[in-house]
Design a protein around this motif. Structure first.
Motif, PDB file in Angstrom:
ATOM      1  N   UNK A  68       0.821  -1.220   0.000  1.00  0.00           N
ATOM      2  CA  UNK A  68       0.000   0.000   0.000  1.00  0.00           C
ATOM      3  C   UNK A  68       0.851   1.263   0.000  1.00  0.00           C
ATOM      4  N   UNK A  69       2.114   1.151   0.465  1.00  0.00           N
ATOM      5  CA  UNK A  69       2.996   2.324   0.499  1.00  0.00           C
ATOM      6  C   UNK A  69       3.340   2.814  -0.911  1.00  0.00           C
ATOM      7  N   UNK A  70       3.149   1.958  -1.932  1.00  0.00           N
ATOM      8  CA  UNK A  70       3.389   2.372  -3.314  1.00  0.00           C
ATOM      9  C   UNK A  70       2.446   3.496  -3.740  1.00  0.00           C
ATOM     10  N   UNK A  71       1.289   3.562  -3.094  1.00  0.00           N
ATOM     11  CA  UNK A  71       0.270   4.546  -3.470  1.00  0.00           C
ATOM     12  C   UNK A  71       0.030   5.600  -2.400  1.00  0.00           C
ATOM     13  N   UNK A  72       0.524   5.356  -1.191  1.00  0.00           N
ATOM     14  CA  UNK A  72       0.116   6.167  -0.043  1.00  0.00           C
ATOM     15  C   UNK A  72       1.113   7.271   0.264  1.00  0.00           C
ATOM     16  N   UNK A  73       0.615   8.498   0.253  1.00  0.00           N
ATOM     17  CA  UNK A  73       1.431   9.641   0.664  1.00  0.00           C
ATOM     18  C   UNK A  73       0.946  10.109   2.027  1.00  0.00           C
ATOM     19  N   UNK A  74       1.790   9.945   3.020  1.00  0.00           N
ATOM     20  CA  UNK A  74       1.483  10.355   4.397  1.00  0.00           C
ATOM     21  C   UNK A  74       2.254  11.632   4.686  1.00  0.00           C
ATOM     22  N   UNK A  75       1.653  12.790   4.337  1.00  0.00           N
ATOM     23  CA  UNK A  75       2.421  14.032   4.446  1.00  0.00           C
ATOM     24  C   UNK A  75       2.753  14.384   5.895  1.00  0.00           C
ATOM     25  N   UNK A  76       1.897  14.002   6.839  1.00  0.00           N
ATOM     26  CA  UNK A  76       2.219  14.250   8.235  1.00  0.00           C
ATOM     27  C   UNK A  76       3.394  13.380   8.679  1.00  0.00           C
ATOM     28  N   UNK A  77       3.444  12.156   8.174  1.00  0.00           N
ATOM     29  CA  UNK A  77       4.553  11.276   8.489  1.00  0.00           C
ATOM     30  C   UNK A  77       5.863  11.835   7.960  1.00  0.00           C
ATOM     31  N   UNK A  78       5.829  12.380   6.731  1.00  0.00           N
ATOM     32  CA  UNK A  78       7.034  12.964   6.158  1.00  0.00           C
ATOM     33  C   UNK A  78       7.451  14.199   6.928  1.00  0.00           C
ATOM     34  N   UNK A  79       6.501  15.015   7.331  1.00  0.00           N
ATOM     35  CA  UNK A  79       6.816  16.226   8.080  1.00  0.00           C
ATOM     36  C   UNK A  79       7.368  15.875   9.454  1.00  0.00           C
TER      37      UNK A  79
END
Length: 410
Positions: A394-405
């Motif tokens: 699922x990480x291939x499609x999932x952008x977790x912008x809070x996780x990146x921040x």
């Protein structure tokens, strides 16, 4: 010839890159939140233009690495795998940006001379591109660019791998009055040791402190290890393009148009398309989820550059002026080129300065691009029994912008 020069040291910037992701380009590409955590600090929407707002920075420039001369040979006990320059923003105390790497080329007849941006057939690999852009919002009067020349090596006797610094130099961007230094070519003499050591020479056999006649001193200066770099003044179009990038970033000029596509798509998804600005849900977007990894896999970035250039050549002039149309076409090219490559089991994991791995990766990439060209897309390659892909995650499609921040805030 047998001993490593006394001024060489384990590479400072390589060690920082190995410690985590906080000095990598993928880290600085992510948006930052304001102190209140309720809005983005460096990503804003411009309703008038219908895209992200341009943001000027305190420092915005383009530089060209020309060559390095009189670099001492590392000795016969090690085999050199890569010669390169790493550069970053520096204030004399700490690194203030991502660390950008440009690989050098050399000729056996002139082993002490390193050059950049060689003439190649097809597109110049971004790893060899000596034209770099630089942006910073730092107000430090000591702000400058730290250049560290390095070699990746393998020790002949033990097989141990490592990276040595062959010298460094710090170019301050402002004079004592706070005025920016002029845009011109600088001949920078290298220091030995680490950026935190003073008075160390790269090679004591050609000391700068040589005594004797003026002619003798001039001859000794010509034998000093040096880096030739040119700072270029920005015209309005270049300044406008750079103002769409993160406020702190160093990168390759040949990739700048792809970085801007990413930032525009980031703005569309995070600022224009979200139902609520308070929503912290995961976002389904393969481009946002995977594009930052391309900054750590330059050969896949080159594949995207090649595919985009090929597609762009087929577009009409009116289509090239339509920003929304260009973004839509870019997304199609990205899905056709990058997504299948990143998840192909035929593509070996990227390893820095391993010639065998680099060659194997490029063969897989070249074969894939050729198939795409012949079949006018990736569908046939994706459905072929010869193409094996890693299990879907699922990480291939999932952008977790809070996780990146959150990673940026650590």
């Amino acid at each position: 010839m047998g001993a490593i020069p006394t001024g060489f040291r384990p590479s400072t910037l390589f060690q920082l890159l190995e410690e985590g992701n906080q000095f990598r380009a993928s880290y600085f590409l992510q948006p930052e939140l304001t102190p209140s955590q309720l809005a983005f600090r460096d990503l804003m929407w411009d309703a008038k233009t219908g895209t992200i707002r341009a943001r000027p920075s305190h420092v915005s420039l383009i530089l060209t690495l020309w060559n390095c001369k009189m670099i001492p040979l590392p000795g016969m006990s090690i085999q050199v795998l890569s010669r390169h320059v790493r550069l970053c923003l520096f204030d004399g105390n700490k690194v203030l940006s991502n660390i950008h790497t440009v690989r050098a080329t050399w000729q056996p007849k002139k082993p002490r001379t390193w050059t950049f941006s060689p003439q190649v057939t097809g597109i110049l690999p971004c790893l060899l591109d000596g034209d770099c852009f630089l942006r910073s919002n730092s107000l430090s009067p000591d702000l400058g660019i730290l250049f560290e020349l390095g070699i990746s090596y393998i020790r002949n006797s033990t097989g141990e791998r490592g990276e040595l610094s062959c010298g460094w130099v710090f170019l301050k961007l402002f004079d004592a009055s706070g005025i920016p230094i002029p845009a011109k070519t600088y001949e920078l003499f290298l220091n030995g040791g680490t950026p935190y050591e003073k008075g160390v020479e790269v090679d004591h056999s050609v000391s700068r402190r040589a005594h004797g006649s003026v002619f003798h001193q001039m001859m000794m200066m010509r034998r000093q290890p040096q880096l030739l770099v040119k700072l270029r003044s920005l015209h309005r179009r270049s300044r406008n393009i750079l103002s769409l990038l993160p406020e702190i970033f160093i990168g390759s000029m040949c990739c700048i148009h792809l970085l801007i596509f990413y930032r525009q798509i980031l703005g569309d998804v995070l600022l224009k398309g979200r139902m609520s600005m308070q929503s912290a849900d995961f976002i389904s977007n393969p481009v946002l989820a995977t594009f930052p990894t391309l900054l750590e896999q330059p050969d896949v970035m080159d594949a995207l550059r090649s595919s985009w250039a090929e597609k762009e050549n087929t577009l009409k002039r009116s289509e090239k002026r339509d920003g929304e149309f260009l973004k839509a076409v870019f997304l199609l090219v990205y899905h056709d080129c990058v997504v299948p490559l990143l998840h192909s089991t035929l593509l070996p994991p990227f390893r820095w300065a391993e010639e065998e791995t680099e060659s194997a990766r490029w063969k897989v990439i070249a074969d894939f691009l050729k198939q795409n060209q012949e079949n006018k897309g990736a569908l046939q390659a994706l459905l072929s029994p010869d193409g094996v892909h890693s299990p879907f995650d699922i990480s291939e499609l999932t952008y977790d912008f809070l996780g990146e921040i959150r990673k940026k805030a650590v």
